[in-house]
Design an enzyme around this catalytic site. Structure first.
Site, PDB file in Angstrom:
ATOM      1  N   CYS A  81       6.860  69.619 -18.538  1.00  0.00           N
ATOM      2  CA  CYS A  81       7.327  68.255 -18.266  1.00  0.00           C
ATOM      3  C   CYS A  81       7.499  68.070 -16.749  1.00  0.00           C
ATOM      4  CB  CYS A  81       8.632  68.036 -19.014  1.00  0.00           C
ATOM      5  SG  CYS A  81       9.355  66.413 -18.773  1.00  0.00           S
ATOM      6  N   ASP A 101      45.226  57.220  -6.906  1.00  0.00           N
ATOM      7  CA  ASP A 101      44.872  57.505  -8.291  1.00  0.00           C
ATOM      8  C   ASP A 101      44.532  58.984  -8.443  1.00  0.00           C
ATOM      9  OD1 ASP A 101      44.452  57.061 -10.897  1.00  0.00           O
ATOM     10  OD2 ASP A 101      42.507  56.065 -10.664  1.00  0.00           O
ATOM     11  N   CYS A 161      14.560  67.000 -23.334  1.00  0.00           N
ATOM     12  CA  CYS A 161      13.133  67.208 -23.538  1.00  0.00           C
ATOM     13  C   CYS A 161      12.925  68.720 -23.526  1.00  0.00           C
ATOM     14  CB  CYS A 161      12.324  66.561 -22.414  1.00  0.00           C
ATOM     15  SG  CYS A 161      10.613  67.149 -22.409  1.00  0.00           S
ATOM     16  N   CYS A 166       9.964  62.071 -24.972  1.00  0.00           N
ATOM     17  CA  CYS A 166      10.199  62.132 -23.534  1.00  0.00           C
ATOM     18  C   CYS A 166       9.374  61.057 -22.814  1.00  0.00           C
ATOM     19  CB  CYS A 166       9.822  63.519 -23.011  1.00  0.00           C
ATOM     20  SG  CYS A 166       9.970  63.641 -21.224  1.00  0.00           S
ATOM     21  N   LYS A 198      48.902  46.267  -9.537  1.00  0.00           N
ATOM     22  CA  LYS A 198      47.586  46.843  -9.814  1.00  0.00           C
ATOM     23  C   LYS A 198      46.474  45.847  -9.456  1.00  0.00           C
ATOM     24  CE  LYS A 198      47.865  50.710 -12.302  1.00  0.00           C
ATOM     25  NZ  LYS A 198      47.802  50.907 -13.573  1.00  0.00           N
ATOM     26  N   GLU A 235      53.126  51.009   0.015  1.00  0.00           N
ATOM     27  CA  GLU A 235      52.145  52.095   0.134  1.00  0.00           C
ATOM     28  C   GLU A 235      51.012  51.818  -0.836  1.00  0.00           C
ATOM     29  OE1 GLU A 235      54.477  55.421  -1.061  1.00  0.00           O
ATOM     30  OE2 GLU A 235      55.801  55.236   0.667  1.00  0.00           O
ATOM     31  N   CYS A 249       6.587  63.090 -20.694  1.00  0.00           N
ATOM     32  CA  CYS A 249       5.538  63.959 -21.252  1.00  0.00           C
ATOM     33  C   CYS A 249       5.340  63.754 -22.743  1.00  0.00           C
ATOM     34  CB  CYS A 249       5.856  65.425 -20.953  1.00  0.00           C
ATOM     35  SG  CYS A 249       7.257  66.040 -21.890  1.00  0.00           S
ATOM     36  N   LYS A 299      48.697  52.857  -4.000  1.00  0.00           N
ATOM     37  CA  LYS A 299      48.896  53.654  -5.211  1.00  0.00           C
ATOM     38  C   LYS A 299      47.665  54.549  -5.376  1.00  0.00           C
ATOM     39  CE  LYS A 299      50.680  53.287  -9.855  1.00  0.00           C
ATOM     40  NZ  LYS A 299      49.806  54.174 -10.592  1.00  0.00           N
ATOM     41  N   TYR A 352      57.113  60.891  -1.137  1.00  0.00           N
ATOM     42  CA  TYR A 352      58.498  60.734  -1.574  1.00  0.00           C
ATOM     43  C   TYR A 352      59.268  62.005  -1.260  1.00  0.00           C
ATOM     44  CZ  TYR A 352      62.058  58.866  -4.902  1.00  0.00           C
ATOM     45  OH  TYR A 352      63.179  58.356  -5.497  1.00  0.00           O
TER      46      TYR A 352
HETATM   47  S1  IVH Z   1      56.430  56.581  -5.977  1.00  0.00           S
HETATM   48  C1  IVH Z   1      60.073  56.676  -8.885  1.00  0.00           C
HETATM   49  N1  IVH Z   1      54.313  56.163  -4.519  1.00  0.00           N
HETATM   50  O1  IVH Z   1      52.145  56.395  -9.641  1.00  0.00           O
HETATM   51  C2  IVH Z   1      58.826  56.305  -8.155  1.00  0.00           C
HETATM   52  N2  IVH Z   1      54.001  56.830  -6.784  1.00  0.00           N
HETATM   53  O2  IVH Z   1      53.379  55.100 -12.178  1.00  0.00           O
HETATM   54  C3  IVH Z   1      58.019  57.487  -7.877  1.00  0.00           C
HETATM   55  N3  IVH Z   1      51.656  57.082  -7.427  1.00  0.00           N
HETATM   56  O3  IVH Z   1      53.682  59.091 -11.250  1.00  0.00           O
HETATM   57  C4  IVH Z   1      56.634  57.198  -7.577  1.00  0.00           C
HETATM   58  N4  IVH Z   1      50.797  56.549  -5.476  1.00  0.00           N
HETATM   59  O4  IVH Z   1      51.758  59.622  -9.689  1.00  0.00           O
HETATM   60  C5  IVH Z   1      54.781  56.514  -5.732  1.00  0.00           C
HETATM   61  N5  IVH Z   1      52.535  55.771  -3.090  1.00  0.00           N
HETATM   62  C6  IVH Z   1      52.997  56.138  -4.287  1.00  0.00           C
HETATM   63  C7  IVH Z   1      52.131  56.473  -5.358  1.00  0.00           C
HETATM   64  C8  IVH Z   1      52.675  56.806  -6.597  1.00  0.00           C
HETATM   65  C9  IVH Z   1      50.529  56.919  -6.716  1.00  0.00           C
HETATM   66  C10 IVH Z   1      51.687  57.452  -8.847  1.00  0.00           C
HETATM   67  C11 IVH Z   1      52.584  58.610  -9.163  1.00  0.00           C
HETATM   68  C12 IVH Z   1      53.523  58.149 -10.244  1.00  0.00           C
HETATM   69  C13 IVH Z   1      52.842  56.925 -10.747  1.00  0.00           C
HETATM   70  C14 IVH Z   1      53.879  55.953 -11.220  1.00  0.00           C
END
Ligand code: IVH
Length: 673
Positions: free
Chosen positions: A431, A118, A425, A407, A313, A114, A410, A116, A227
């Protein structure tokens, strides 16, 4: 209306609203306008206020918020919220895969990948299909109960109904602020002179912890579920959990993929590396999970993270280029923003020429010098930023940047307010960008909504000295307009028509339009409602301002400062002359019921469900009266939290019944308190 009729009507409204919500959020379609939708919601709110007992726990009205949480309760997580181990290179990921293979003694396994997301992780607890709790991660063992705020997020189901639904389950997901919502919010903040937020994630986190859930509702947060947890869920893999969530109408990002080999995992990672920039939210990597739950259990956890999952990452792409110069922009409020002018360079598929430097502190922190080689990154952020100087390439003779003292527009000496990072300013009325900016603010849709005027027309009107302040717009003649480039007979008429029509804008729009620092549209609405007329507002003392909803010290001071300036007062008079609405239109009250007829109330303190203003409206709409001071004739003192002891004492002495919010609801539904 009888209770039975109300019940039927409430059910019908809920059905309609849920239908349109679902259409909008799941299928991205609309059949009715926002206005019509809000009307349905309003009707439901009214009915629920009138018949509080009929309010359903999963009513869509909960999405509009209104609950005030003074302190968030701490809640222990049933399953600790662990973090994920991070990897940054293919080698590290290969090591992870070897550990998994070893841990599973050569058994066959597959991964579920999946993105990640943010944002901010959230735990959602459902019992008997109802969302009962939303809890932040906190320290992983216990977090904050932010249920009221979570309920305003439209993608999070308040109720799940499906055959064979587990009695209790937990859903983990990521709450986030979509990029476009974040940009718009920052633009609005800049417009009213608030400091901009640094990034979407911190803003999401701050929003989730706000005390007033109705403001959270306006922030338009979103949530991806990733999850499913619980006992005896009848699922054998993460994938099945994800499909269950999809079936139960959770918002699941469809960017997942099941991978049978590590090569497929790498393909997935490569595929999303650039593609993720097209998504509506920030992502910073990929999460790789062992799919089988039985295998997950065998692999287990370390103290900090699962052994069956890892994050990969993405590296924020960074390039180095020459800092050619620094220019300075002056905003509507006079705030100065330094901008790095760069030697054009390719970064994540776009050419970058400029990057914001935020303020003088940032320039000093980076120790920038004109001619330096600087690193520029896009990372998760939307606007490129300068992250550092390539010291190795620095030539000996470069001098640190001296921040401007005057400024750039002006030449007025700049000032810096205590506790603020930006320089300003102070030449507010002289201005050019400040003057033009104020007029642009004045005509915008949320303000006077004069869409026949645009940035270019305003620039010309300013240059020809025809418009120096917003009120000048109302004294323009057709001959004036015909002096503008490209403006002919028809467009001049059109501009005039737009200006004249704007005179119909309600008081709250005018109040927002005149551009008092920190007074955004919502605050303007509250002020208009509270003070009713501009004269009352101008005459209000600091203490009186603080009594208005949503007004704190910063806004109160700003309002006082604004009206203490004679030029601003004069501008108000000119707007009055032009015929703008400087008074709230008092709506004719149509009674909802007469259950409170002949009863008088004093409202004091802070309430769970209502703002004081709302309570006042409800009382009036149900035939009652609201008084400001306690006397022997008063029927009820409606007491919320933090009511002053003097009021209580006085009421007790005079024998005035003191009632709570719950007693009041009972009174409303015709019961006895
Ligand atoms: S699974 C035990 N899936 O990443 C595993 N986490 O560093 C549970 N996060 O606190 C996390 N996207 O806030 C999972 N597709 C995803 C995610 C995800 C972002 C974040 C989540 C977690 C942090 C872990």
């Amino acid at each position: 209306m009888t209770s039975t009729q109300a019940k039927k009507e409430i059910e019908e409204l809920i059905q309609k609203i849920n239908y349109h919500n679902d259409l909008y959020y799941q299928k991205h379609k609309t059949e009715i306008s926002d206005f019509e939708f809000d009307k349905l919601l309003e009707q439901l709110i009214e009915l629920e206020n009138q018949f509080p007992d009929l309010k359903q726990p999963d009513s869509p009205t909960q999405r509009v918020g209104g609950t005030i949480t003074k302190e968030f309760n701490t809640v222990f997580h049933q399953y600790p919220m662990l973090s994920l181990g991070n990897t940054y290179s293919p080698e590290e990921l290969t090591d992870f895969d070897s550990r998994v293979a070893k841990g599973l003694d050569g058994d066959v396994y597959e991964y579920f990948c999946e993105l990640k997301f943010d944002g901010v992780s959230i735990s959602l607890i459902y019992e008997d299909g109802l969302l009962v709790k939303g809890v932040t991660r906190g320290d992983g063992v216990r977090g904050d109960d932010v249920t009221a705020n979570v309920k305003t997020i439209r993608n999070i189901p308040l109720k799940v109904s499906a055959p064979g639904l587990p009695k209790r389950f937990e859903v983990r997901g990521e709450v986030f602020m979509p990029k476009d919502v974040f940009l718009k919010l920052n633009k609005e903040r800049e417009d009213i002179g608030e400091e901009k937020y640094a990034n979407a994630r911190n803003t999401t986190s701050g929003t989730l912890k706000m005390q007033d859930s109705s403001i959270v509702a306006q922030r338009k947060l979103d949530c991806y579920a990733y999850y499913l947890l619980g006992e005896a869920l009848g699922i054998e893999s993460h994938e099945q959990g994800i499909h269950a969530l999809e079936k139960w109408k959770f918002n699941v990002s469809n960017a997942y993929r099941k991978c049978k080999t590590l090569k497929e995992v790498f393909d997935y990672i490569n595929y999303w590396e650039n593609k993720r920039n097209e998504l509506p939210l920030e992502t910073d990597g990929v999460v790789i999970k062992v799919n089988s739950l039985e295998q997950q259990e065998r692999l287990g956890f370390t103290a900090k993270s699962p052994r069956w999952a890892i994050a990969y990452k993405y590296k924020a792409e960074s390039v180095s280029t020459r800092l050619n110069s620094i220019t300075y922009q002056v905003g509507r409020t006079g705030a100065i923003t330094p901008v790095a002018e760069l030697e054009p360079v390719q970064l994540s598929g776009t050419t970058v020429k400029r990057a914001s430097l935020h303020n003088a502190n940032e320039i000093a922190r980076l120790d920038l010098r004109i001619g330096d080689s600087v690193f520029v990154e896009k990372g998760g952020e939307i606007i490129p930023k300068v992250t550092g100087v390539d010291q190795a390439k620095r030539k000996g003779n470069l001098k640190p940047v001296a921040y401007i003292t005057n400024c750039p527009e002006c030449n007025t000496p700049l000032i810096r307010h205590e506790g603020e990072a930006a320089h300003y300013c102070p030449n507010v009325n002289g201005c050019p960008p400040q003057i033009k900016g104020r007029i642009e603010h004045f005509i915008q849709r949320k303000a006077m909504d004069i869409d026949s005027l645009g940035e270019q027309t305003i620039r010309q009107l300013f240059e020809l000295n025809l418009v120096r302040r917003p009120s000048d717009l109302y004294f323009l003649s057709k001959a004036d307009l015909l002096r503008l480039d490209k403006v002919k007979d028809k467009s001049a008429d059109n501009i005039l028509k737009g200006i004249i029509e704007s005179k119909q804008a309600p008081f709250e729009s005018v109040l927002f339009a005149i551009g008092i620092r920190y007074v955004g549209k919502t605050v303007a609405e509250k002020l208009a409602r509270h003070f009713k007329t501009i004269d009352n507002l101008m005459a209000a003392t600091y203490e009186q301002l603080l009594e208005a909803p949503e007004v704190g010290e910063k806004i109160a001071q700003s309002v006082i400062l604004f009206f203490s300036n004679p030029e601003n007062r004069e501008e108000v008079e000119r707007l009055r002359q032009a015929g703008l609405h400087l008074e709230a239109v008092i709506k004719e009250v149509t009674l909802d019921s007469n259950v409170l007829e002949g009863k008088s109330f004093v409202i004091s303190g802070v309430f769970e469900k209502y703002e004081r203003d709302e309570l006042r409206d409800i009382i009036i709409k149900n035939g009652g009266k609201v008084l400001s001071s306690i006397s022997g004739k008063l029927d009820y003192l409606l007491a919320g939290d933090n009511m002053g002891p003097a009021k209580r004492e006085k009421a007790e002495k005079l024998g005035v019944p003191i009632i709570s919010e719950a007693d009041f609801n009972a009174l409303l539904s015709g019961g006895k308190s």
